[in-house]
Design a protein around this motif. Structure first.
Motif, PDB file in Angstrom:
ATOM      1  N   ILE A   1      32.518  35.704  27.870  1.00 41.90           N
ATOM      2  CA  ILE A   1      31.716  35.343  29.043  1.00 41.90           C
ATOM      3  C   ILE A   1      32.635  35.463  30.266  1.00 41.90           C
ATOM      4  O   ILE A   1      33.610  34.707  30.403  1.00 41.90           O
ATOM      5  CB  ILE A   1      31.160  33.910  28.911  1.00 41.90           C
ATOM      6  N   ILE A   2      32.340  36.437  31.106  1.00 36.53           N
ATOM      7  CA  ILE A   2      33.213  36.699  32.254  1.00 36.53           C
ATOM      8  C   ILE A   2      32.600  36.091  33.523  1.00 36.53           C
ATOM      9  O   ILE A   2      31.441  36.358  33.852  1.00 36.53           O
ATOM     10  CB  ILE A   2      33.411  38.224  32.436  1.00 36.53           C
TER      11      ILE A   2
ATOM     12  N   VAL B   1      35.768  32.254  27.321  1.00 39.80           N
ATOM     13  CA  VAL B   1      35.393  32.306  28.743  1.00 39.80           C
ATOM     14  C   VAL B   1      36.567  32.866  29.550  1.00 39.80           C
ATOM     15  O   VAL B   1      37.697  32.398  29.431  1.00 39.80           O
ATOM     16  CB  VAL B   1      35.013  30.899  29.264  1.00 39.80           C
ATOM     17  N   ILE B   2      36.271  33.881  30.347  1.00 39.38           N
ATOM     18  CA  ILE B   2      37.309  34.501  31.184  1.00 39.38           C
ATOM     19  C   ILE B   2      36.896  34.354  32.647  1.00 39.38           C
ATOM     20  O   ILE B   2      35.817  34.783  33.033  1.00 39.38           O
ATOM     21  CB  ILE B   2      37.476  36.003  30.844  1.00 39.38           C
TER      22      ILE B   2
ATOM     23  N   PRO C   1      38.010  27.801  31.364  1.00 39.12           N
ATOM     24  CA  PRO C   1      38.248  29.160  30.868  1.00 39.12           C
ATOM     25  C   PRO C   1      39.349  29.242  29.815  1.00 39.12           C
ATOM     26  O   PRO C   1      40.325  28.497  29.886  1.00 39.12           O
ATOM     27  CB  PRO C   1      38.667  29.929  32.138  1.00 39.12           C
ATOM     28  N   ASN C   2      39.177  30.143  28.852  1.00 35.16           N
ATOM     29  CA  ASN C   2      40.241  30.399  27.883  1.00 35.16           C
ATOM     30  C   ASN C   2      41.298  31.284  28.516  1.00 35.16           C
ATOM     31  O   ASN C   2      42.447  31.329  28.077  1.00 35.16           O
ATOM     32  CB  ASN C   2      39.687  31.123  26.656  1.00 35.16           C
ATOM     33  N   GLN C   3      40.877  32.047  29.533  1.00 32.36           N
ATOM     34  CA  GLN C   3      41.802  32.939  30.227  1.00 32.36           C
ATOM     35  C   GLN C   3      41.389  33.028  31.688  1.00 32.36           C
ATOM     36  O   GLN C   3      40.203  33.207  31.983  1.00 32.36           O
ATOM     37  CB  GLN C   3      41.729  34.320  29.575  1.00 32.36           C
ATOM     38  N   THR C   4      42.359  32.873  32.604  1.00 33.92           N
ATOM     39  CA  THR C   4      42.077  33.112  34.026  1.00 33.92           C
ATOM     40  C   THR C   4      42.861  34.347  34.441  1.00 33.92           C
ATOM     41  O   THR C   4      44.062  34.452  34.178  1.00 33.92           O
ATOM     42  CB  THR C   4      42.489  31.892  34.881  1.00 33.92           C
ATOM     43  N   LEU C   5      42.167  35.275  35.061  1.00 32.97           N
ATOM     44  CA  LEU C   5      42.790  36.531  35.472  1.00 32.97           C
ATOM     45  C   LEU C   5      42.828  36.623  36.983  1.00 32.97           C
ATOM     46  O   LEU C   5      41.811  36.375  37.639  1.00 32.97           O
ATOM     47  CB  LEU C   5      41.960  37.710  34.965  1.00 32.97           C
ATOM     48  N   MET C   6      43.964  36.971  37.530  1.00 34.12           N
ATOM     49  CA  MET C   6      43.996  37.210  38.969  1.00 34.12           C
ATOM     50  C   MET C   6      43.905  38.708  39.247  1.00 34.12           C
ATOM     51  O   MET C   6      44.640  39.498  38.660  1.00 34.12           O
ATOM     52  CB  MET C   6      45.283  36.688  39.599  1.00 34.12           C
ATOM     53  N   VAL C   7      42.982  39.067  40.130  1.00 32.62           N
ATOM     54  CA  VAL C   7      42.830  40.466  40.512  1.00 32.62           C
ATOM     55  C   VAL C   7      43.594  40.683  41.815  1.00 32.62           C
ATOM     56  O   VAL C   7      43.385  39.980  42.801  1.00 32.62           O
ATOM     57  CB  VAL C   7      41.336  40.816  40.694  1.00 32.62           C
ATOM     58  N   LEU C   8      44.513  41.634  41.776  1.00 38.33           N
ATOM     59  CA  LEU C   8      45.405  41.861  42.912  1.00 38.33           C
ATOM     60  C   LEU C   8      45.349  43.329  43.318  1.00 38.33           C
ATOM     61  O   LEU C   8      45.523  44.211  42.482  1.00 38.33           O
ATOM     62  CB  LEU C   8      46.819  41.486  42.456  1.00 38.33           C
ATOM     63  N   ASP C   9      45.105  43.540  44.600  1.00 41.27           N
ATOM     64  CA  ASP C   9      45.036  44.903  45.137  1.00 41.27           C
ATOM     65  C   ASP C   9      46.463  45.454  45.258  1.00 41.27           C
ATOM     66  O   ASP C   9      47.280  44.912  45.995  1.00 41.27           O
ATOM     67  CB  ASP C   9      44.349  44.810  46.510  1.00 41.27           C
TER      68      ASP C   9
END
Ligand code: GDP
Length: 304
Positions: A195-196, A111-112, A222-230
């Motif tokens: 699974i995103i 899970v991401i 989640p197995n991975q947490t991603l931060m989206v940065l502009d």
């Protein structure tokens, strides 16, 4: 791409030092460092990082144990080029970070979860990442847990259909936690491997947003947490990354809009401040405008 101008300025500074016929090695290194620092500061790189980069390059070239000033011209040139290159890589590489690179495993559900402010490029990037993993042979599903922004589910749905990625969301359920849980449970049951989960980015860093991130994270584990940065937002990137780090302890950053022109240095400072590696970069609005990030090839490309 963002930072190309910066790259050109740094290359010019290095070339200036390399072509300097003047034998004053110290003066030519100092002139080069001055020009590199000015270029980095103009590009919104944090002043502390700039000064630490400056001293580490200077230490390696001038204050080190060997007498680099007396090296033959060609060796001196190689040394200057390599030192500047290595130190720029160190600036964006989180070698000291304890975070391990996330490597999803096949035949199990990974899970991401995505976090980030509205407009950063989360929804677009979710689909890009889904397409990336699908191309590696993973069975991938997308869950829209943004129940706050009207149209968020439609946007994800349209992207997912275009990319041929199965998706889950709801027009009627108001609880993002519930939608996230249901979507993840459904895809797990159907043996999806990636699974995103896209989340809301509403409000400017308001408490409620961070509480929501914690609740969703507790619910879907989640197995991975991603931060989206502009990447184009400049110095505020650092503050944003810190605030999200406290609530969602993301394991990696995706920098978006690297095809833009402004202020990419702020995002670099954010990465350094949060000691979290960049995993991918977004280089345009289309699904395939997406690259795995490597500090070395990034700096090489930037310097031209
Ligand atoms: P969200 O609110 O965080 O989900 O952001 P969206 O995914 O809706 O993206 C906001 C805007 O940024 C949209 O117009 C996207 O097309 C655009 N966008 C996202 N990633 C990139 C990128 O890497 N480059 C460019 N140029 N635009 C991007």
């Amino acid at each position: 791409m963002v930072l190309l101008d910066l790259g050109k300025k740094i290359s010019n500074a290095v070339n200036g030092a390399l072509n300097n016929s003047n034998d004053d090695f110290v003066a030519s290194v100092d002139n080069m460092l001055k020009a590199i620092s000015t270029a980095l500061l103009q590009n919104d790189v944090n002043i502390k990082l700039v000064s630490s980069l400056r001293s580490s390059i200077r230490n390696k070239l001038i204050n080190g144990s060997s007498d680099n000033a007396s090296l033959p011209q060609q060796q001196r040139k190689n040394l200057i080029q390599k030192t500047v290159f290595d130190e720029l890589c160190n600036l964006i590489d989180c070698k000291s970070s304890t975070v391990q690179e996330f490597k999803p495993r096949k035949r199990t559900s990974n899970v991401i979860m995505f976090v980030g402010l509205q407009g950063a490029g989360k929804t677009t990037t979710c689909t890009k990442l889904a397409v990336y993993y699908a191309s590696k042979g993973f069975k991938v599903g997308l869950v829209c847990a943004d129940t706050f922004r009207a149209g968020a589910f439609d946007q994800l749905k349209q992207n997912a259909i275009k990319a041929n990625i199965p998706f889950y969301g709801s027009y009627s359920e108001p609880s993002p936690v519930k939608v996230a849980m249901e979507g993840v449970a459904k895809f797990k049951k159907e043996k999806f491997e990636i699974i995103i989960v896209d989340t809301s980015g509403r409000h400017q860093q308001e408490e409620s947003l961070f509480e929501e991130m914690i609740e969703i994270s507790n619910a879907v584990k989640p197995n991975q947490t991603l931060m989206v940065l502009d990447a184009s937002i400049g110095q505020v990137a650092e503050q944003q990354a810190k605030a999200f780090k406290e609530s969602s302890d993301f394991g990696s950053i995706i920098l978006t809009k690297m095809d833009g022109h402004a202020k990419g240095g702020g995002a670099i400072s954010a990465v350094a401040a949060s000691q979290t590696p960049i995993s991918f970069i977004g280089t345009g609005e289309h699904i395939h405008d997406f690259e795995k990030f490597s500090p070395q090839s990034f700096i090489k490309k930037m310097l031209g």
